[in-house]
Design a protein around this motif. Sequence first.
Motif: not given
Length: 376
Positions: A315-343
């Motif tokens: 997960i940490i590695e994928r966050l870093k990969q996304a940060a390389e593409i987001a214009p302002k890096g990790l500053a523009q990102l946050a973390l969650s699960h892909q959806c809720g646990f009980s849609s």
Amino acid sequence: MVLPHGVYRADHVGSFLRPKSVINAREAVANDKSTFEELRKVEDKAVADVASKQIANGIRSITDGEYRRAYFHLDFLQHLSGIEIKGQTGLIRPHGFSPPVLAVTGKLGHPKAIQVDDFEFLEKTIKENGGAATTKVCIPSPTMVHFRGGRASIDINSYPDLDPFFEDLARVYQEELDSLYEAGCRFVQLDDTNLAYLCDPDMRKQAEDRNEDLSTLPRKYAELINAAISKRPSDMKIGIHLCRGNYRSKWFASGGYEPVAEVLFKELNVDAYFLEYDDARSGDFKPLRHLPEHKVVVLGLMSSKKNSLDDKAEIIERLKQAAEIAPKGLAQLALSHQCGFSSTVEGNELTEEEQWAKVRLEVEIAKEIWGDDLSK
């Protein structure tokens, strides 16, 4: 950069596994063995409990777990006048679930506030727990009224032309958001499966078969959402969650965000995006290149669909990969699960303790990346 009010570095989409007490109370009402008033009392107790558990497990964007709903969208939309639910039994598909569909049978209206009572109860509960959190209200995106059925699901006599339909649909959302703002709500999340479905080749083909113009439909939906939120005051923030299906740990669609990326990021006037990214079905991070520098993406890298913990290092590695593409890096990102646990009321295939263990891991990862203050 400063995160929008109501968004946290460790965030979540909204729903949690329903306790047995709520499921049993719903069944009792359905079988005419109890009343809605008694159900409300059971829900109140369960909502207070899940709010406390969110806070205890490190979450600061607090929802009612969607405990008062059977479906993430139908229980809200059925309160609008002019809308009926057709087909009470959903269909199981090879990879997921197709819920009952909506039909527009008359002029759309907003006869009363839908979420205000639920918001006020949750807000009061949070304050009783110390108040160091944000009350988040999750409602379905207005596109949910149109996509599945298209023109055929909208009464031709009420709306011979679709422009007045979209105008009325935006208006009823404006009225709901206004009622929530007046009650004190400052963060609303729109749950939208349809922009994500427009990334799936099969779903795109089905839309074409309904005579939808795929070259204009994403932009039409962006215009609809923008109109729906256009009258909100500047201190009410709006997030949008894109999902490809989440019924009992099953999915419904696949495909990267590229087909809608420019419209999604450049034309949609929301403050934050909650994007499903837990596996290859969501594609790579390249669409993040379109993200404006003043907006935030909550990356749904972790999975609410499986009962095992996600791999922290991955997960940490994928966050870093996304940060390389987001214009302002990790500053523009946050973390969650892909959806809720009980849609839906049935929930995903894991236990309540497994659910909270996943939440704690998410908070742990976020603090390691961004520091202890998850609001910054």
